[in-house]
Design a protein around this motif. Structure first.
Motif, PDB file in Angstrom:
ATOM      1  N   PRO A 146       0.694  -1.193   0.141  1.00  0.00           N
ATOM      2  CA  PRO A 146       0.043   0.066  -0.009  1.00  0.00           C
ATOM      3  C   PRO A 146       0.885   1.256  -0.070  1.00  0.00           C
ATOM      4  O   PRO A 146       0.557   2.408  -0.630  1.00  0.00           O
ATOM      5  CB  PRO A 146      -0.869  -0.103   1.227  1.00  0.00           C
TER       6      PRO A 146
ATOM      7  N   LEU B 280       2.587   3.842  -4.177  1.00  0.00           N
ATOM      8  CA  LEU B 280       2.180   5.242  -4.162  1.00  0.00           C
ATOM      9  C   LEU B 280       2.985   5.887  -5.414  1.00  0.00           C
ATOM     10  O   LEU B 280       4.336   5.876  -5.119  1.00  0.00           O
ATOM     11  CB  LEU B 280       2.205   6.002  -2.876  1.00  0.00           C
TER      12      LEU B 280
ATOM     13  N   VAL C 148      -3.547  10.799  -5.571  1.00  0.00           N
ATOM     14  CA  VAL C 148      -3.892   9.391  -4.805  1.00  0.00           C
ATOM     15  C   VAL C 148      -5.147   9.300  -4.800  1.00  0.00           C
ATOM     16  O   VAL C 148      -5.886  10.354  -4.851  1.00  0.00           O
ATOM     17  CB  VAL C 148      -3.103   9.867  -3.365  1.00  0.00           C
TER      18      VAL C 148
ATOM     19  N   GLN D 244      -6.506   4.228  -1.889  1.00  0.00           N
ATOM     20  CA  GLN D 244      -5.453   4.205  -1.584  1.00  0.00           C
ATOM     21  C   GLN D 244      -5.353   4.384  -0.163  1.00  0.00           C
ATOM     22  O   GLN D 244      -4.762   4.100   0.616  1.00  0.00           O
ATOM     23  CB  GLN D 244      -4.368   4.880  -2.524  1.00  0.00           C
TER      24      GLN D 244
END
Length: 402
Positions: A307, A311, A366, A370
């Motif tokens: 996770p 990004l 983002v 997320q």
């Protein structure tokens, strides 16, 4: 909260999006900025962290009530607070969250907080015995909550105005006790809320609540100080916009050397002089020496199953800012600055063209998914990852702790 006829004069931008000089210039007679940034009432402007500023904040809060610019509602309500930006409207509920839920992790965060900023916000909560400004939460979509909200928004709003920045603000009072009770019941069953914006204010409110609990031998958990004010939006209503980077130098490299070094981890494509916007995750827009470039991270250079690793802020920090430019701490390195996407990519171009910065890097925003994935797994996003817009207007409602 302000009587309807005063709301546009009282409502103000949040304390942390403008400096003292801007606040002094912006604040009319009734503006909440006299309470949230009381240093502006001194000539010259004084230190916002000084005792005279704190004392002035308390005096002004009382004066606003004495003058009828802020009036206590007769009973507890929920409120619908909607914001309109660029033709899109998001509908939130003004509620109070319990400090125990924050302590127990039911209110999930995605950013680290700094103790100095927590303490500054704690002082304001302590001296006022109130949450002057709300924090910004998200919650999983719920059809029944939506139905209750929809019942009210077809009616005449209590407040309805467009601020100087062009953003619309609309506000309804949920006054039917059956609806109030049902909202409370539904929210009690929702597994988690997510701090979208306002991590320091959330932490400060919880810490002040804990202080008051420790000082009260008769504590029950139902006292007003156990609650803090937030505006909670369904996750599908929120849109995170890009949060971009500008850098002062290329760490000793020429333009050609820097572009060549990028090719180890990115496919690099020149896009010419027209502003280029990243089209998808793992694509970046680089502005350098009057030209825009499309950077696409090569497969194997990131981990879509992590996770944090997935990004684009992580990819750009690891493979560009750290690896090539030697920028290791985004919070403290003076060679880098950050530009919220609300300013547009033209602002990045301007800061490079002016000579202040040498390069700019624009990121794909983002997603809410997320953010939630990171919060649910107990991870923390890298610094300067999310930018929410529009910001909540302060002064529409205040929550007293007594």
């Amino acid at each position: 909260r302000p009587p309807k006829q005063y709301v546009e004069e009282v409502a103000a931008r949040p304390y942390d999006v403008l400096n003292s000089v801007e606040a002094k210039d912006e604040a009319g007679e009734k503006s909440l900025l006299h309470i949230t940034k009381p240093e502006i009432d001194f000539d010259p402007i004084i230190d916002e962290h000084s005792q005279p500023a704190y004392d002035k904040a308390v005096d002004n809060f009382k004066a606003w009530q004495d003058k009828g610019w802020l009036v206590q509602d007769e009973k507890p309500y929920y409120y619908v607070y909607a914001q309109t930006m660029e033709g899109r409207t998001q509908y939130g509920l003004v509620v109070c969250a319990h400090t125990d839920d924050y302590a127990e992790g039911k209110i999930k965060k995605h950013e680290l907080t700094r103790k100095d900023k927590e303490e500054d916000r704690m002082i304001h909560v302590r001296i006022q015995d109130a949450n002057i400004e709300p924090v910004f939460f998200s919650y999983p979509d719920n059809a029944e909550i939506d139905a209750i909200v929809n019942k009210y928004i077809v009616g005449e709003p209590e407040y309805d105005f467009t601020a100087a920045d062009g953003f619309g603000h609309h506000f309804w009072v949920i006054d039917d006790q059956a609806d109030i009770d049902r909202i409370t019941e539904i929210f009690a069953e929702i597994p988690a809320f997510y701090v979208a914006d306002g991590h320091h204010r959330t932490a400060a409110a919880a810490l002040v609540g804990a202080e008051k609990k420790a000082a009260n031998p008769e504590h029950t958990g139902n006292e007003e100080y156990n609650w803090f004010m937030t505006v909670a939006f369904p996750e599908s209503h929120l849109k995170i916009i890009d949060y971009n980077r500008v850098v002062k130098d290329l760490n000793g490299m020429s333009t050609e050397e820097f572009l060549e070094a990028l090719k180890e981890d990115f496919d690099v494509e020149s896009k010419g002089k027209e502003i280029y916007h990243p089209e998808a995750l793992h694509m970046f827009a680089l502005y350098l020496n009057g030209m825009w470039y499309k950077l696409t991270a090569k497969a194997g250079r990131y981990n879509d199953n992590d996770p944090i690793g997935v990004l684009d802020v992580t990819i750009s920090s690891d493979l560009i800012l750290d690896k090539l430019l030697g920028i290791k701490d985004l919070r403290s390195d003076k060679r880098i600055d950050f530009v919220g996407g609300i300013r547009g990519l033209g602002e990045l171009k301007n800061r490079v063209d002016s000579g202040e910065m040498q390069m700019a890097l624009a990121l794909y925003p983002v997603t809410m998914k997320q953010l939630i994935d990171i919060a649910d797994t107990g991870n923390i996003m890298p610094p300067k990852t999310t930018w929410f817009e529009p910001k909540l207007r302060s002064g529409l409602i205040i929550h007293e702790l007594v």
